[in-house]
Design a protein around this motif. Structure first.
Motif, PDB file in Angstrom:
ATOM      1  N   ARG A  45       0.823  -1.199   0.000  1.00  0.00           N
ATOM      2  CA  ARG A  45       0.000   0.000   0.000  1.00  0.00           C
ATOM      3  C   ARG A  45       0.856   1.248   0.000  1.00  0.00           C
ATOM      4  O   ARG A  45       2.047   1.196   0.290  1.00  0.00           O
ATOM      5  CB  ARG A  45      -0.903   0.017   1.236  1.00  0.00           C
ATOM      6  N   VAL A  46       0.220   2.347  -0.316  1.00  0.00           N
ATOM      7  CA  VAL A  46       0.889   3.646  -0.244  1.00  0.00           C
ATOM      8  C   VAL A  46       0.234   4.466   0.859  1.00  0.00           C
ATOM      9  O   VAL A  46      -0.994   4.519   0.951  1.00  0.00           O
ATOM     10  CB  VAL A  46       0.793   4.405  -1.580  1.00  0.00           C
ATOM     11  N   ILE A  47       1.060   5.064   1.687  1.00  0.00           N
ATOM     12  CA  ILE A  47       0.579   5.999   2.703  1.00  0.00           C
ATOM     13  C   ILE A  47       0.807   7.399   2.163  1.00  0.00           C
ATOM     14  O   ILE A  47       1.903   7.723   1.693  1.00  0.00           O
ATOM     15  CB  ILE A  47       1.325   5.807   4.036  1.00  0.00           C
ATOM     16  N   ALA A  48      -0.223   8.200   2.158  1.00  0.00           N
ATOM     17  CA  ALA A  48      -0.128   9.564   1.643  1.00  0.00           C
ATOM     18  C   ALA A  48      -1.052  10.472   2.442  1.00  0.00           C
ATOM     19  O   ALA A  48      -1.857  10.000   3.262  1.00  0.00           O
ATOM     20  CB  ALA A  48      -0.507   9.591   0.163  1.00  0.00           C
ATOM     21  N   LYS A  49      -0.929  11.764   2.182  1.00  0.00           N
ATOM     22  CA  LYS A  49      -1.848  12.735   2.760  1.00  0.00           C
ATOM     23  C   LYS A  49      -2.413  13.555   1.622  1.00  0.00           C
ATOM     24  O   LYS A  49      -1.725  13.795   0.621  1.00  0.00           O
ATOM     25  CB  LYS A  49      -1.135  13.632   3.776  1.00  0.00           C
ATOM     26  N   GLN A  95      -4.461  11.930   6.112  1.00  0.00           N
ATOM     27  CA  GLN A  95      -3.743  10.685   5.812  1.00  0.00           C
ATOM     28  C   GLN A  95      -4.674   9.579   5.329  1.00  0.00           C
ATOM     29  O   GLN A  95      -5.751   9.365   5.864  1.00  0.00           O
ATOM     30  CB  GLN A  95      -2.962  10.203   7.026  1.00  0.00           C
ATOM     31  N   ILE A  96      -4.200   8.881   4.307  1.00  0.00           N
ATOM     32  CA  ILE A  96      -4.893   7.717   3.777  1.00  0.00           C
ATOM     33  C   ILE A  96      -3.876   6.602   3.581  1.00  0.00           C
ATOM     34  O   ILE A  96      -2.666   6.843   3.522  1.00  0.00           O
ATOM     35  CB  ILE A  96      -5.575   8.013   2.423  1.00  0.00           C
ATOM     36  N   GLN A  97      -4.356   5.377   3.487  1.00  0.00           N
ATOM     37  CA  GLN A  97      -3.513   4.227   3.170  1.00  0.00           C
ATOM     38  C   GLN A  97      -4.272   3.421   2.128  1.00  0.00           C
ATOM     39  O   GLN A  97      -5.366   2.927   2.403  1.00  0.00           O
ATOM     40  CB  GLN A  97      -3.232   3.389   4.418  1.00  0.00           C
ATOM     41  N   ALA A  98      -3.725   3.314   0.933  1.00  0.00           N
ATOM     42  CA  ALA A  98      -4.462   2.706  -0.169  1.00  0.00           C
ATOM     43  C   ALA A  98      -3.690   1.567  -0.811  1.00  0.00           C
ATOM     44  O   ALA A  98      -2.486   1.663  -1.048  1.00  0.00           O
ATOM     45  CB  ALA A  98      -4.769   3.768  -1.226  1.00  0.00           C
ATOM     46  N   GLY A 103      -5.388  -0.316  -6.892  1.00  0.00           N
ATOM     47  CA  GLY A 103      -6.698  -0.606  -7.458  1.00  0.00           C
ATOM     48  C   GLY A 103      -7.863  -0.336  -6.539  1.00  0.00           C
ATOM     49  O   GLY A 103      -9.010  -0.611  -6.903  1.00  0.00           O
ATOM     50  N   ARG A 104      -7.607   0.218  -5.364  1.00  0.00           N
ATOM     51  CA  ARG A 104      -8.683   0.429  -4.395  1.00  0.00           C
ATOM     52  C   ARG A 104      -9.163   1.879  -4.350  1.00  0.00           C
ATOM     53  O   ARG A 104     -10.075   2.205  -3.597  1.00  0.00           O
ATOM     54  CB  ARG A 104      -8.221  -0.014  -2.996  1.00  0.00           C
ATOM     55  N   THR A 105      -8.544   2.761  -5.111  1.00  0.00           N
ATOM     56  CA  THR A 105      -9.010   4.144  -5.188  1.00  0.00           C
ATOM     57  C   THR A 105      -9.382   4.437  -6.640  1.00  0.00           C
ATOM     58  O   THR A 105      -9.149   3.620  -7.534  1.00  0.00           O
ATOM     59  CB  THR A 105      -7.931   5.131  -4.713  1.00  0.00           C
ATOM     60  N   VAL A 106      -9.935   5.619  -6.900  1.00  0.00           N
ATOM     61  CA  VAL A 106     -10.285   5.981  -8.272  1.00  0.00           C
ATOM     62  C   VAL A 106      -9.029   5.974  -9.139  1.00  0.00           C
ATOM     63  O   VAL A 106      -7.911   6.199  -8.654  1.00  0.00           O
ATOM     64  CB  VAL A 106     -10.977   7.355  -8.333  1.00  0.00           C
ATOM     65  N   LYS A 107      -9.192   5.700 -10.424  1.00  0.00           N
ATOM     66  CA  LYS A 107      -8.082   5.431 -11.342  1.00  0.00           C
ATOM     67  C   LYS A 107      -6.988   6.488 -11.294  1.00  0.00           C
ATOM     68  O   LYS A 107      -5.793   6.176 -11.173  1.00  0.00           O
ATOM     69  CB  LYS A 107      -8.629   5.310 -12.767  1.00  0.00           C
ATOM     70  N   GLU A 108      -7.367   7.767 -11.416  1.00  0.00           N
ATOM     71  CA  GLU A 108      -6.379   8.837 -11.467  1.00  0.00           C
ATOM     72  C   GLU A 108      -5.562   8.918 -10.179  1.00  0.00           C
ATOM     73  O   GLU A 108      -4.338   9.111 -10.202  1.00  0.00           O
ATOM     74  CB  GLU A 108      -7.055  10.192 -11.734  1.00  0.00           C
ATOM     75  N   PHE A 109      -6.250   8.766  -9.066  1.00  0.00           N
ATOM     76  CA  PHE A 109      -5.598   8.816  -7.755  1.00  0.00           C
ATOM     77  C   PHE A 109      -4.656   7.623  -7.609  1.00  0.00           C
ATOM     78  O   PHE A 109      -3.513   7.755  -7.171  1.00  0.00           O
ATOM     79  CB  PHE A 109      -6.683   8.790  -6.669  1.00  0.00           C
ATOM     80  N   ASP A 110      -5.141   6.471  -7.995  1.00  0.00           N
ATOM     81  CA  ASP A 110      -4.365   5.236  -7.899  1.00  0.00           C
ATOM     82  C   ASP A 110      -3.088   5.314  -8.730  1.00  0.00           C
ATOM     83  O   ASP A 110      -2.002   4.931  -8.269  1.00  0.00           O
ATOM     84  CB  ASP A 110      -5.227   4.061  -8.365  1.00  0.00           C
ATOM     85  N   GLN A 111      -3.202   5.808  -9.951  1.00  0.00           N
ATOM     86  CA  GLN A 111      -2.040   5.899 -10.837  1.00  0.00           C
ATOM     87  C   GLN A 111      -0.966   6.815 -10.251  1.00  0.00           C
ATOM     88  O   GLN A 111       0.226   6.514 -10.323  1.00  0.00           O
ATOM     89  CB  GLN A 111      -2.469   6.394 -12.221  1.00  0.00           C
ATOM     90  N   TRP A 112      -1.401   7.926  -9.667  1.00  0.00           N
ATOM     91  CA  TRP A 112      -0.415   8.843  -9.090  1.00  0.00           C
ATOM     92  C   TRP A 112       0.268   8.209  -7.881  1.00  0.00           C
ATOM     93  O   TRP A 112       1.498   8.253  -7.761  1.00  0.00           O
ATOM     94  CB  TRP A 112      -1.076  10.165  -8.682  1.00  0.00           C
ATOM     95  N   LEU A 113      -0.524   7.617  -6.998  1.00  0.00           N
ATOM     96  CA  LEU A 113       0.036   7.035  -5.777  1.00  0.00           C
ATOM     97  C   LEU A 113       1.127   6.007  -6.074  1.00  0.00           C
ATOM     98  O   LEU A 113       2.188   6.016  -5.437  1.00  0.00           O
ATOM     99  CB  LEU A 113      -1.072   6.360  -4.952  1.00  0.00           C
ATOM    100  N   LYS A 124      -6.933  15.336 -10.610  1.00  0.00           N
ATOM    101  CA  LYS A 124      -8.369  15.609 -10.750  1.00  0.00           C
ATOM    102  C   LYS A 124      -9.104  14.282 -10.884  1.00  0.00           C
ATOM    103  O   LYS A 124      -8.764  13.432 -11.700  1.00  0.00           O
ATOM    104  CB  LYS A 124      -8.613  16.462 -11.996  1.00  0.00           C
ATOM    105  N   THR A 125     -10.111  14.073 -10.032  1.00  0.00           N
ATOM    106  CA  THR A 125     -10.977  12.897 -10.126  1.00  0.00           C
ATOM    107  C   THR A 125     -12.423  13.382 -10.174  1.00  0.00           C
ATOM    108  O   THR A 125     -12.683  14.596 -10.135  1.00  0.00           O
ATOM    109  CB  THR A 125     -10.806  11.967  -8.910  1.00  0.00           C
ATOM    110  N   LYS A 126     -13.352  12.460 -10.206  1.00  0.00           N
ATOM    111  CA  LYS A 126     -14.764  12.836 -10.235  1.00  0.00           C
ATOM    112  C   LYS A 126     -15.212  13.541  -8.961  1.00  0.00           C
ATOM    113  O   LYS A 126     -16.262  14.183  -8.930  1.00  0.00           O
ATOM    114  CB  LYS A 126     -15.634  11.603 -10.472  1.00  0.00           C
ATOM    115  N   TYR A 127     -14.378  13.430  -7.906  1.00  0.00           N
ATOM    116  CA  TYR A 127     -14.725  14.071  -6.636  1.00  0.00           C
ATOM    117  C   TYR A 127     -14.195  15.498  -6.543  1.00  0.00           C
ATOM    118  O   TYR A 127     -14.687  16.290  -5.751  1.00  0.00           O
ATOM    119  CB  TYR A 127     -14.178  13.257  -5.465  1.00  0.00           C
ATOM    120  N   GLY A 128     -13.158  15.793  -7.310  1.00  0.00           N
ATOM    121  CA  GLY A 128     -12.584  17.115  -7.242  1.00  0.00           C
ATOM    122  C   GLY A 128     -11.082  17.088  -7.449  1.00  0.00           C
ATOM    123  O   GLY A 128     -10.530  16.143  -8.035  1.00  0.00           O
TER     124      GLY A 128
END
Length: 353
Positions: A203-207, A265-268, A271-281, A293-297
């Motif tokens: 997993r990746v830990i990020a904020k 803080q999140i731990q992902a 494949g468990r987050t939206v595509k754009e977020f996942d690719q960056w992480l 940018k994702t569908k949430y903002g």
């Protein structure tokens, strides 16, 4: 019974009582219920009518919530309970669920008693605080009103409610906690499990700071508003890059209720987050900041680290404890010494509605 089932049982009870709780009242109690008030026996343990009614209320609420009728008008709820699903009578199902939940509870209590386990002072204090809160919040400080509340809400007296709560604490907090501690899972077993399931724990830990671009109905904002949001996100990213404390940016700007109170803080897992977020992480490295940018903002993200064995060691230990506990529960539930012997006449006389 799966561990998920155990968790659901615990959470279900928590919703009703606001905490979890226990002491068995049978062997030592000279005022043990007469046979007409015993809904069933499990081994040497008795299930009283009060206990069955309480758990039936519990099962009723759970089934109504799962079906989506909870809180709706009486006619809708009545129709739900009168309609068979796949040939199954929901009222009979609720009673079966209640007996199954009580069977598990009584098995745990049997083992707790065999080890002479009792409620510790911390548990007693918590139980008292909860009972006091019922008197304060639902009885307006009046014990009689609190008793009326538990009878109307749970079908039992205040004192009976407290006794059931105590039993639950003894079983699911005191005994289960000790059972897991006594397993003493060795470090090698934990590391072996990690090595065999690395993908699960990679997993990746990020904020992150979320600048939302949708309204309360999750519809995208007008273009002018989107432009303002993008500009704000870019400004926050620049502040983060020049060293502004990231948690202060989270506190000031983030619109993500799930992470805001945790410094963003999140731990992902992959494949468990939206595509754009996942690719960056999973393409970022130490020291990276990003704007996604994702569908949430707009997400202003600070990469922290990729998880290591040490980061997930405790989690794996708890997972292994849960697996072993769950296996033991399954074994006990199949034990003929714990066969449920229901008082069919009494149970049939108790209405779900």
């Amino acid at each position: 019974m799966s561990f998920k089932r155990v968790i659901l049982l615990i959470l279900s009870f928590s919703i009703i009582v606001g905490a979890v709780g226990c002491s068995s009242r049978e062997a030592e109690n000279p005022d043990a219920p007469d046979s007409s008030q015993v809904a069933a026996t499990i081994g040497s343990q008795k299930i009283t009518k009060d206990e069955f009614v309480f758990y039936l209320k519990n099962a009723k609420r759970d089934m109504e919530q799962l079906s989506g009728v909870y809180g709706k008008e009486e006619s809708v709820i009545k129709k739900f309970w009168e309609t068979k699903v796949a040939g199954e009578d929901p009222m009979a199902t609720a009673k079966e669920k209640s007996l199954n939940a009580l069977k598990e509870l009584k098995i745990l209590l049997t083992h707790a008693k065999s080890q002479n386990l009792k409620l510790d002072q911390q548990s007693l204090d918590k139980i008292k605080a909860h009972m006091d809160s019922i008197v304060k919040d639902h009885g307006k400080g009046d014990q009689k009103k609190a008793d009326k509340f538990t009878q109307e809400t749970y079908g039992i007296k205040f004192s009976q409610y407290e006794a059931i709560y105590k039993d639950y604490v003894l079983a699911y907090e005191i005994f289960v906690k000790k059972f897991k501690q006594d397993l003493n899972i060795p470090d090698k077993e934990i590391s072996d499990y990690y090595n065999n399931n690395k993908k699960t724990y990679d997993r990746v830990i990020a904020k992150h700071v979320l600048i939302s671009t949708v309204d309360s109905e999750e519809k995208e904002l007008p273009q002018a508003k989107l432009d303002e949001k993008k500009k704000l996100a870019e400004d926050i990213l620049q502040k983060a890059k020049i060293g502004t404390d990231f948690e202060s940016l989270v506190k000031q700007y983030s619109e993500d209720p799930g992470s805001k109170d945790k410094g963003g803080q999140i731990q992902a897992a992959r494949g468990r987050t939206v595509k754009e977020f996942d690719q960056w992480l999973f393409s970022a490295k130490d020291g990276d900041f990003g704007l996604v940018k994702t569908k949430y903002g707009y997400h202003i993200i600070k990469y922290i680290k990729r998880t290591t064995f040490d980061d997930v060691k405790l989690e794996i230990k708890e997972e292994l404890e849960n697996q072993k506990y769950n296996a033991k529960i399954e074994e006990w539930l199949k034990d003929p010494n714990y066969t449920v012997k229901p008082n069919k006449k009494l149970i049939d006389s108790i209405s779900v509605l």
